[in-house]
Design a protein around this motif. Structure first.
Motif, short mmCIF file in Angstrom:
data_model
loop_
_atom_site.label_atom_id
_atom_site.label_comp_id
_atom_site.label_asym_id
_atom_site.label_seq_id
_atom_site.Cartn_x
_atom_site.Cartn_y
_atom_site.Cartn_z
N ARG A 187 2.33 9.72 1.93
CA ARG A 187 1.89 8.56 2.09
C ARG A 187 1.75 8.51 3.68
O ARG A 187 2.94 8.74 4.46
CB ARG A 187 2.76 7.31 1.83
CG ARG A 187 2.81 7.23 0.22
CD ARG A 187 3.87 6.18 -0.29
NE ARG A 187 5.09 6.87 -0.13
CZ ARG A 187 6.17 6.58 -0.63
NH1 ARG A 187 6.18 5.46 -1.42
NH2 ARG A 187 7.39 7.32 -0.53
N LEU B 222 7.02 5.22 4.08
CA LEU B 222 5.78 6.21 4.27
C LEU B 222 6.48 7.55 4.57
O LEU B 222 7.56 7.60 4.97
CB LEU B 222 5.14 5.66 5.42
CG LEU B 222 4.23 4.55 5.43
CD1 LEU B 222 4.03 3.94 6.65
CD2 LEU B 222 3.25 4.59 4.49
N PRO C 225 3.09 19.31 -9.44
CA PRO C 225 2.28 19.01 -8.16
C PRO C 225 3.19 17.96 -7.11
O PRO C 225 4.46 17.70 -7.53
CB PRO C 225 1.06 17.99 -8.72
CG PRO C 225 1.90 17.57 -9.99
CD PRO C 225 2.81 18.58 -10.58
N ASN D 270 5.96 16.84 -17.26
CA ASN D 270 6.93 18.05 -16.51
C ASN D 270 7.95 18.03 -16.86
O ASN D 270 8.79 19.03 -17.39
CB ASN D 270 6.36 18.01 -15.04
CG ASN D 270 5.10 18.73 -14.68
OD1 ASN D 270 4.60 19.45 -15.05
ND2 ASN D 270 4.80 18.17 -13.50
N PRO E 32 3.24 11.92 -3.90
CA PRO E 32 2.37 11.55 -2.82
C PRO E 32 2.88 11.57 -1.53
O PRO E 32 4.08 11.29 -1.09
CB PRO E 32 2.18 9.98 -3.16
CG PRO E 32 2.71 10.15 -4.96
CD PRO E 32 3.67 11.11 -4.88
N THR F 130 1.99 4.26 -3.78
CA THR F 130 0.75 4.75 -4.33
C THR F 130 0.25 4.72 -5.58
O THR F 130 -0.75 4.81 -5.81
CB THR F 130 0.65 6.28 -3.94
OG1 THR F 130 1.80 6.90 -4.73
CG2 THR F 130 1.05 6.51 -2.45
N ASN G 168 -2.29 10.42 0.61
CA ASN G 168 -2.58 8.83 0.33
C ASN G 168 -2.46 8.08 1.77
O ASN G 168 -1.47 8.27 2.36
CB ASN G 168 -1.37 8.01 -0.63
CG ASN G 168 -1.87 8.41 -2.12
OD1 ASN G 168 -2.63 7.70 -2.49
ND2 ASN G 168 -1.22 9.49 -2.49
N GLY H 221 0.81 -1.03 0.06
CA GLY H 221 0.04 0.14 -0.30
C GLY H 221 0.81 1.41 0.20
O GLY H 221 0.42 2.40 -0.36
N THR H 222 2.13 1.06 0.41
CA THR H 222 3.12 2.30 0.45
C THR H 222 3.35 2.78 -0.85
O THR H 222 3.80 4.08 -1.44
CB THR H 222 4.20 1.94 0.99
OG1 THR H 222 4.92 0.93 0.80
CG2 THR H 222 3.81 1.67 2.73
#
Lengths: 1046, 325
Positions: B36, B82, B31, A179, B34, A82, B63, A79-80
Motif C-alpha cells: 500500500r 501504509l 503471492p 494457501n 498488498p 486494500t 495498491n 483506502g489503506t
C-alpha cells in the motif's frame, strides 16, 4: 474402462490406491477450505458492518459539526484497507461526494461504478436500513449503508439521505485461505502417503505377485508349456493356482488331441487336390497349401508374402480387385475364373472360389480362396462348344432323340432349316412324325438291332416330311449312343441332288450305251449298204438304158440310199460319224435360217430372238447345226399346237466343275449356248428320260421318226458339247445346247465338195487297204473304172509290204479301223515316213474307237466318211493326186455353191424327189441366168418355178395325206406361208422393192431348208404305202410338164 | 519354476514420487501481501497513477491509496496502514525524527515553482504580509517555503498570523485569510481565481524534494511489488513524455484540472529520471543522504525537528529498474 483393463495389475492397483489417497486428501482439504472461507465471509461481513457503522457515525458527526474537510479524510483513510475495492459517499442523487479514488469525485455512481444497483440504492435510502449482500460467486461483499448528509440551509435537522457504497473484495482473502489450507493439509498428506506406500507394498506382496505368477503360468500354458503353480497356503489365489494346475494337465491332454487334429487337418489341407490360398485385403498371401505350391513349383516361403494378384493375368487384375472389394458380410462369396500365363508363356485357366471374412466393423480381414486348375475343363468346354458349333452349322441334318420316348432332344440348324420346324416344335416330335414311310411300330422294329447291339449302325434311305408337307429323299445313318442315358444319334443326308445326279448319270450312261449299240449296228449296216450301193452303181453302169431291170435296179438303189441315209443318222447320233467342222458364229447361222424357221412354225407361234452380242465362235458342222436347230424348232412347234412363243437365245457361258459334277456328260469349260424355249405342254420327267433315244417318239403312229432329238443329241455330242433339257408340264420346255468355244476365223475350214456330172479320172497307181473284202473290191472296181491302177491289201502290214514293193504307188487309200495291229493312222504315218510324197486318203465309218494320236491328226483333213459314193471317192482321190488336199484348201478360197439334187435331198418318195429335182433345177438355172445378167430369162424361170411349186405342193400334201403324216396341217400351213410370201415378193419385184437376186436367194434357201427339214420328215410315213400314194397322185393331177424336163 | 517379477519396486517408487509431487505442489510460494503506497495530490506523484491507469500494476500487489492531504498520508504511514508513501523529503525527515525506520527508494521530483505563496489581490509584495493571516499546511514544506518567503521579505514568524490548514482546506483558507502557502494543483486553481503569486519554490532550488519512502521491513516482505512499482513509474514517466496528450486526459479527473492545465502544472517541478536517481541514491553515503543531512540541520535550526538526526542508510537503489534487488 478399457484403459484400465489394458493396464497391468501391478500398475493399476497402486494407481487405485493413489487415487483413493488423492480423493481422501482433496476431500479433507476442500472441507477445511470451505469451513475457513465461510468463517472469513462471516467475519468480513461483521467487519464491514462495524466499519461502515463507524464511518457513518464519523461522517454524520462531521456533517453536523461542519467539519466537512474531515469527512473526506475519514473516508480516504479507509483506502489503506486494500480489500475495499470501492468506497464512496453518495448524496441523495447518487453523486459521489467522496471516494477512495479521487478521480470519481463529483461523478454519478451509476455511470462510473460497475456493480452499483440504483434500485437497491433507492430501496436502502427509503427504509434507511443497510443492505449487505454477497455477490453470487462469494468473491465480494456489496454494501449500501445509509448516510445522513449535511443539512441544507433552513433545516434544523438534516433530512438529506445519502449513502455509503462499498465493495469489499474477498478474493485475496480466499486465496490466502487456500494457501493456508494446503499448508495445513501437508502433514495429513504425508501420513496418508506412508499409509499408501504400506498398502501398495502389501497388495504387491499378496495380490499382484501371485496374480502375476498365475498370469505367467497361464501365459506359458497358452504357449503350450507345462507349468505348475507353486503358490503355497490356502486361499482363493492358492485355489486358483491349483485350478490352473488341473487346467494345465487337461489342456495338455486336449492340446495333444488338438495337435493331432491340427496335423490331420493340415495334412488334409496340404494334400487336398484343390488349391487353398489365404490373402489379406492388400493381396498379400498369408497361406498357400502344398497342392498349390506344387502346382506353381514354388516353396510356401516363396508364395507367402507375394501378391495374390500375381497369380492373375494382368488383364483380369482390375476386375478381380473390384469384385473382391464389392464383397460384403451378407454376400461374402465370389467365384471367378481367369487365365494364368506362366513365365514360359503357357496359358492355363484357374477357377477360384473366394470367401471374405470380416471384422465387427464390416472391414474385410482376409480372403480365403479355394481353387483348381480349370484348363482341361475349359479346353474341353471350348472343344465341346466348337464341336457343337460345327455340328450346329453342319449342312447335314443331325438328330439326337431319346432312346425311350423317341422324342427329339437336339436337332441341328441344317435339320431345322430343311424341315421348316423350330427347335421347340421339333422337341415335341419323334422321328416317326417326319418319316411318313414309317409307322411307330415299324420304326420301333427298325431300332431293335441297334438296341440289342447286333448292329452298330443302321443305314437306310427314306423320305422326310417337311412342315409344309413336301418331302425329300434322305439317307439315314443311325446309331445308339450310351452317354449317361441312351440316345439315338442320326446323321441324315439329303440325297435329292444325289438322286438327281445319279439319274442324270444313268441317263447319260444309257444314252451312251444306246449310242454304242446303234453305232455298232449302224457301222455294220453301213458297210453292208456300202457294198450294196457300190454294186448297184456298177450294175447301173453296165445296164442298158430303158431296160426294165434297170428300173427295178433304180428302185433298189433308192431304197438302199434311204437305208444309207438312216444309217448315217444313226451314226450321227452315236457320234460315230466323222464330222466336217467349221468355226462358226451361230448367231449368223440362225439368222440365215430365219425364213426357214418362220416357215417351219405355225402362224400362231411367235418367234423371238435373243442373241448375245459378241458371241464366241464354235466349231461345228454347219449342216448338222441347221438340222439340229430345225429339229428343236419343230419339236417346240409340235409342243405348242395352239400356238405360243418360241424363243431362240444365244449367249456365252462357262460350265464349272460343280455344274459338271451334277450333270454327268458335261465338261467344264467355255461354251456357246443355244437355248430353244417354248411355252408349250412340256415334257414329263419320265419322258425326259427317253426323248433322246433313237426312234423314241410320242407322236401318233407314223407321224414321227423318233430321230429328231436323237440327231440333236448326236450332233451335240459330236461337237463335244452338252445338251440339257428343262421342262415343266404345262409350262414349257427349254433345250440348251452347249457348244464348246473355239478361237479362230469363221469359215476357216469351210469347203464344199463340188459335185461334177463327170467323174474325174486318172492313171496313177493307188493302194486300197481294207480288212472288209467287199469294200476293198468295191473301191478297187470303182477306181479301176476311172482309169486308175489298183493294188490291194487286207491289213496294214500287207499294205506296207506293197508300198515297199511298188514305188509307183501314188496314193494310199485305207480304212482307219483295221485288225492286225496297225490301224489306218499308223499305217499312214509309217508310209509317209518312208515316202513323204505319198498321198494318203483315209476312210472310216466312225472315229471314236480309233483316235488319232499326235502327229496323225492331219490325216483327218482328207477323211472320207463311209459310206461314200463313187463320185465322192473319185473327187477326193483326184483332188489329192492333183495336190489340192486339205492343206491347199485355204489358198483355193471358197467355192461358190450351186444347187443340184443329190441323195441327201431324197424324201423317200420318188415322185416327190422328181418334183424336188425339177424345182432345184429351175432354181439352179435361175441362178445361172442372174450370173449371166439375164433377168428376163430369170423372171420367166421364176414364173415357171411358181407354177411348178403350186402344183408340187398340192401333190406333196396329197402324198402326206395318203401316208397319214401327222404333221400335215403344219406342213400345209408352211406351204401356204410360202405361197403367200412368193405372191408378196412378186409384187415387190414388180414394184422394184426387191431385186430378182433377193428372190432367187430366198427361194433357194427356203427350198433347201424345206426339203431337208420338213419334207424328209414325212418320208418315213410313206414306206409301204406306195399304192395309196400313187392313187393320191393321180387324184392330185400330174406335175406340170410331166413326161419331160421343164 | 521360479520367475522374477520385474519392475515391481520401480513402479512403487514412481507412485510415491507422484504422490509427493502432488503434495509439494500445494506448497508453492504464496503471492506477496498488498503493497500500500499512499499519496496526496501532487503532480510529481501522478506518474504512479498514470501507471495504474495504463494497467502497469494489474498483475501485481501494488495498491495506491489516495489521500486528501500530506498529514493524512503521514498519519497512515506512521500507523502502519501504509507500507510506503510519496512524501517531501522534509516530511520523511519528520518521520525519521519520530524514529520510524524508512528507506527512500525513489527521488520523484524537485519542486521548481510548484510550491508557492499566494496572496489576495492587493498584497503586491512580500513585505505587505506583515500582520497578515497566512494559511500554511502543518508540514515541513509549508514551513520551509514560508520561512524562505518571510526571510525574503525580512519578516519574522511573529510578524504574521499563521493559520494551519490541510491541503484540502487551502482554498477556503485563502479566502478566509490573506495569503496561503500551497502547491499544485491548488496553485493553478487559486491563480485562476485571481490570487497573486508572491514567492515560489524556484527561489529555493533543491530544497523541496519529493521522495518515495517505504518501511524498512517492507523491503523484505514486498521485494517483487517494489520492483513492479518503480518499473511502472518509469514506464509511465516515459509515456507522459511520449504521449503527453493522452496522459493529460488520464490524469485530469484526479487532479480536477483540464488536461492542458494538468500538463502546465508540471512546469512547477522537475521530474527526475532513472539516471539522476541512480546518482542520487547510489553510494554510501549517497548524494540524497547529504542533501537530507543538510535539510535536517536546517529543520532543526528552524525547530521543525525535535532531535538532531543521524542519517544513515537512508536511500536504497536496489529497486530501480536495471538494479538487482
Amino acid at each position: 474402462m478399457r484403459a484400465i483393463y489394458s493396464l497391468p495389475l501391478k500398475l493399476w492397483l497402486p494407481l487405485l490406491v493413489l487415487g483413493t489417497f488423492v480423493l481422501l486428501l482433496s476431500t479433507m482439504t476442500w472441507r477445511h477450505y470451505y469451513d475457513r472461507t465461510a468463517e472469513v465471509i462471516k467475519s468480513s461481513q461483521a467487519f464491514v458492518i462495524r466499519d461502515m457503522s463507524a464511518l457513518q457515525r464519523e461522517m454524520e458527526e462531521e456533517f453536523n459539526s461542519g467539519e466537512y474537510v474531515r469527512v473526506g479524510q475519514d473516508l480516504s483513510a479507509r483506502g489503506t484497507n486494500t480489500q475495499y475495492q470501492t468506497l464512496v459517499a453518495l448524496d441523495e442523487r447518487g453523486r459521489i461526494l467522496h471516494s477512495i479514488r479521487l478521480a470519481l469525485k463529483n461523478r454519478h455512481a451509476e455511470k462510473v461504478l460497475e456493480n452499483f444497483d440504483p434500485q437497491r440504492f433507492e430501496q436502502m435510502r427509503r427504509y434507511k436500513r443497510p443492505d449487505i449482500r454477497l455477490d453470487t460467486d462469494k468473491q465480494q461483499i456489496i454494501v449500501y449503508f445509509p448516510l445522513r448528509l449535511k443539512h441544507s440551509s433552513g433545516e434544523i435537522r438534516s433530512l438529506r439521505s445519502g449513502a455509503l457504497f462499498a465493495i469489499y473484495d474477498l478474493s485475496a482473502a480466499q486465496a490466502e485461505i487456500w494457501n493456508q489450507v494446503w499448508r495445513a493439509s501437508l502433514p495429513t498428506g504425508l501420513l496418508l502417503l506412508v499409509a499408501m506406500v504400506v498398502l501398495i507394498g502389501f497388495l504387491q506382496r499378496f495380490v499382484t505377485r501371485p496374480v502375476s505368477h498365475l498370469v505367467r503360468v497361464a501365459g506359458l500354458l497358452s504357449k503350450g508349456g507345462r507349468v505348475l503353480s507353486d503358490i503355497r497356503g490356502s486361499g482363493e489365489l492358492v485355489g486358483l493356482g491349483e485350478a490352473f494346475n488341473e487346467m494345465s494337465e487337461q489342456l495338455e491332454e486336449q492340446t495333444e488331441i488338438l495337435r493331432e487334429n491340427e496335423a490331420h487337418y493340415r495334412a488334409l489341407a496340404e494334400e487336398t487336390p484343390v488349391w487353398i490360398c489365404r490373402f489379406l485385403p492388400g493381396g498379400e498371401i498369408t497361406y498357400a497349401n502344398g497342392t498349390y505350391c506344387k502346382y506353381r513349383e514354388k516353396n510356401p516361403g516363396e508364395l507367402v508374402g507375394s501378391s495374390f494378384l500375381s497369380l492373375i493375368s494382368e488383364a483380369d487384375r482390375e476386375t478381380a480387385m473390384r469384385d473382391l472389394s464389392a464383397l460384403t458380410k451378407k454376400s461374402p462369396d465370389y467365384s471367378h475364373e481367369h487365365q494364368f500365363i506362366a513365365p514360359d508363356g503357357e496359358i492355363s485357366w484357374q477357377r477360384w472360389s473366394t470367401r471374405a471374412l470380416f471384422d465387427a466393423q464390416g472391414r474385410a480381414v482376409f480372403y480365403q480362396s479355394i481353387g483348381e486348375d480349370a484348363t482341361e475343363r475349359k479346353q474341353a468346354e471350348e472343344r465341346s462348344a466348337r464341336f457343337s458349333h460345327i455340328l450346329e452349322d453342319s449342312l447335314n441334318e443331325i438328330y439326337i432323340f431319346d432312346a425311350e420316348t423317341l422324342h427329339f432332344l437336339e436337332i441341328n440348324r441344317g435339320a431345322r432349316t430343311n424341315l421348316g420346324y423350330s427347335m421347340e416344335e421339333l422337341k415335341q416330335l419323334t422321328p416317326v412324325d417326319i418319316k411318313p414311310e414309317f409307322s411307330a411300330e415299324e420304326f420301333s422294329k427298325l431300332l431293335v438291332p441297334l438296341r440289342s447291339g447286333v448292329e452298330k449302325q443302321l443305314v437306310f434311305t427314306t423320305v422326310h416330311l417337311r412342315k409344309d408337307g413336301t418331302q425329300y429323299p434322305v439317307e439315314v445313318h443311325l446309331q445308339l449312343v450310351n452317354e449317361g442315358s441312351s440316345v439315338f444319334l442320326a446323321f441324315i443326308l439329303d440325297i435329292t441332288e444325289r438322286n438327281q445326279t445319279e439319274q442324270a448319270l444313268r441317263r447319260a450312261q444309257k444314252m451312251d450305251a444306246i449310242g454304242q449299240l446303234t453305232g455298232g449296228i449302224a457301222h455294220d449296216f453301213n458297210n453292208v449298204l456300202g457294198i450294196i450301193l457300190g454294186n448297184l452303181e456298177l450294175l447301173d453302169g453296165e445296164m442298158v438304158a430303158g431296160d426294165k431291170a434297170r428300173k427295178r435296179l433304180q428302185s433298189v438303189k433308192k431304197s438302199a440310199q434311204r437305208a444309207s441315209h438312216l444309217t448315217k443318222q444313226l451314226l450321227e447320233f452315236s457320234r460315230h460319224q466323222a464330222i466336217e467342222a467349221d468355226i462358226s458364229n451361230i448367231n449368223r447361222l440362225i439368222e440365215e435360217m430365219d425364213s426357214l424357221i418362220a416357215r417351219a412354225v405355225t402362224p400362231e407361234v411367235e418367234v423371238e430372238h435373243m442373241f448375245a452380242a459378241e458371241l464366241w465362235q464354235t466349231e461345228i458342222d454347219r449342216g448338222d447345226f441347221s438340222d439340229a436347230l430345225l429339229n428343236l424348232v419343230l419339236n417346240s412347234r409340235d409342243a405348242m399346237p395352239g400356238g405360243g412363243r418360241l424363243t431362240l437365245e444365244t449367249c456365252n457361258c462357262v460350265l464349272d466343275a460343280v455344274y459338271c459334277a451334277a450333270n454327268p456328260g458335261a465338261t467344264p469349260g467355255e461354251y456357246v449356248q443355244l437355248a430353244v424355249s417354248d411355252n408349250g405342254e412340256g415334257i414329263s420327267p419320265e419322258l425326259q428320260e427317253r426323248i433322246f433315244e433313237p426312234f423314241f417318239t410320242t407322236k401318233p403312229g407314223g407321224q414321227g421318226t423318233g430321230m429328231g432329238l436323237a440327231m440333236v443329241y448326236g450332233f451335240t455330242k459330236r461337237s463335244d458339247g452338252y445338251i440339257k433339257v428343262y421342262s415343266e408340264p404345262d409350262i414349257g420346255t427349254t433345250m440348251r445346247l452347249y457348244l464348246p468355244r473355239v478361237k479362230g476365223q469363221e469359215g476357216a475350214s469351210e469347203a464344199a465338195i463340188e459335185h461334177a456330172e463327170t467323174l474325174p479320172r486318172g492313171r496313177e497307181c493307188i493302194l486300197v487297204v481294207d480288212d472288209e473284202a467287199g469294200l476293198r473290191e468295191l473301191a478297187q472296181e470303182s477306181l479301176q473304172a476311172l482309169g486308175y491302177r489298183i493294188l490291194t491289201a487286207g491289213n496294214g502290214l500287207q499294205a506296207l509290204a506293197r508300198l515297199n514293193e511298188d514305188p509307183a504307188i501314188a496314193l494310199l487309200f485305207s480304212d482307219v479301223v483295221m485288225p492286225g495291229g496297225l490301224n489306218g493312222y499308223e499305217l499312214a504315218e509309217k508310209a509317209t515316213a518312208s515316202r513323204p510324197s505319198l498321198k494318203v486318203l483315209l476312210t472310216s465309218g466312225y472315229t471314236s474307237k480309233t483316235v488319232a494320236h499326235n502327229g496323225q491328226a492331219h490325216f483327218n483333213a482328207d477323211l472320207l466318211s463311209k459310206p461314200y459314193t463313187q463320185a465322192e471317192l473319185a473327187q477326193q482321190v483326184r483332188k489329192l493326186l492333183d495336190g489340192s488336199g486339205a492343206a491347199n484348201k485355204e489358198q483355193e478360197g471358197p467355192v461358190s455353191t450351186s444347187i443340184t439334187w443329190d441323195a441327201n435331198f431324197s424324201v423317200g418318195v420318188p415322185a416327190m424327189d422328181a418334183d424336188h429335182r425339177v424345182l432345184l433345177g429351175l432354181l439352179g438355172r435361175s441362178q445361172l441366168a442372174i450370173a449371166h445378167g439375164d433377168n428376163s430369162a430369170c423372171k420367166e424361170l421364176l414364173e415357171q418355178l411358181h407354177e411348178y411349186s403350186k402344183s408340187h405342193l398340192r401333190r406333196e400334201e396329197a402324198v402326206m395325206a395318203a401316208s397319214v403324216y401327222p404333221g400335215l396341217a403344219n406342213h400345209r400351213q408352211v406351204h401356204r406361208l410360202l405361197l403367200n410370201k412368193v405372191e408378196k415378193m412378186r409384187r415387190q419385184l414388180q414394184l422394184g422393192e426387191l431385186s430378182i437376186d433377193d428372190v432367187v436367194r430366198f427361194l433357194r434357201i427356203w427350198w433347201v431348208d424345206h426339203i431337208l427339214g420338213m419334207d424328209r420328215a414325212y418320208g418315213a410315213y410313206c414306206e409301204g404305202k406306195e399304192e395309196q400314194i400313187a392313187h393320191a397322185l393321180e387324184q392330185a393331177g400330174p406335175a406340170p410338164g410331166q413326161g419331160g424336163s421343164p | 519354476m521360479k520367475t522374477k517379477l520385474c519392475g515391481h519396486h520401480r513402479t512403487l517408487a514412481g507412485i510415491i514420487y507422484l504422490a509427493l509431487a502432488l503434495l509439494v505442489s500445494a506448497c508453492s510460494p504464496t503471492p506477496e501481501p498488498p503493497l500500500r503506497i499512499g499519496t496526496n495530490v501532487w503532480p510529481g506523484y501522478e506518474p504512479l497513477y498514470l501507471a495504474r491507469s495504463l494497467g502497469y500494476y494489474k498483475e501485481s500487489s501494488v495498491n495506491l491509496v489516495e489521500m486528501t492531504s500530506a498529514p493524512e498520508v503521514i498519519q497512515a504511514l506512521r500507523s502502519g496502514t501504509l507500507e510506503g508513501a510519496a512524501l517531501t523529503l522534509d516530511e520523511a525527515l519528520t518521520l525519521l525524527d519520530d524514529e520510524l525506520d524508512l528507506k527512500v527508494i525513489l527521488v520523484m521530483d524537485f519542486s521548481h515553482g510548484g510550491d508557492v505563496l499566494l496572496a489576495r489581490p492587493g498584497i503586491a509584495a512580500l513585505g505587505d504580509l506583515r500582520d497578515k493571516r497566512i494559511g500554511v499546511e502543518q508540514t515541513a514544506v509549508g514551513a520551509l517555503l514560508l520561512d524562505a518567503a518571510l526571510d525574503a521579505a525580512g519578516l519574522r514568524v511573529s510578524d504574521v498570523e499563521i493559520v494551519y490548514c490541510a491541503a484540502n482546506e487551502h482554498v477556503d483558507c485563502y479566502w478566509s485569510g490573506d495569503a496561503v502557502v500551497t502547491f499544485e494543483p491548488i496553485k493553478t486553481a487559486l491563480l485562476k481565481q485571481g490570487a497573486w503569486q508572491l514567492f515560489d519554490s524556484s527561489r529555493i532550488p533543491g530544497r523541496i524534494v519529493d521522495v518515495l519512502v517505504v518501511h524498512a521491513d517492507s523491503i523484505s516482505t514486498h521485494p517483487r511489488s517494489l520492483e513492479y512499482l518503480l518499473a511502472g513509474y518509469f514506464k509511465a514517466r516515459e509515456y507522459l513524455v511520449d504521449a503527453a496528450e493522452d496522459a493529460g486526459k488520464r490524469m485530469a479527473p484526479r487532479m480536477a484540472l483540464s488536461p492542458a492545465e494538468v500538463l502546465a502544472s508540471f512546469k512547477g517541478l522537475r521530474l527526475l529520471g532513472l539516471e539522476e536517481n541512480q546518482t542520487l541514491l547510489s553510494g554510501n553515503p549517497s548524494q540524497l543522504q547529504a542533501t537530507a543531512s543538510e535539510l535536517a540541520g536546517f529543520m532543526l535550526e528552524r525547530k521543525l525537528l525535535r532531535n538532531r538526526l543521524t542519517i544513515e542508510n537512508l536511500s536504497d537503489s536496489r529497486f530501480l529498474p536495471g538494479n538487482k534487488p
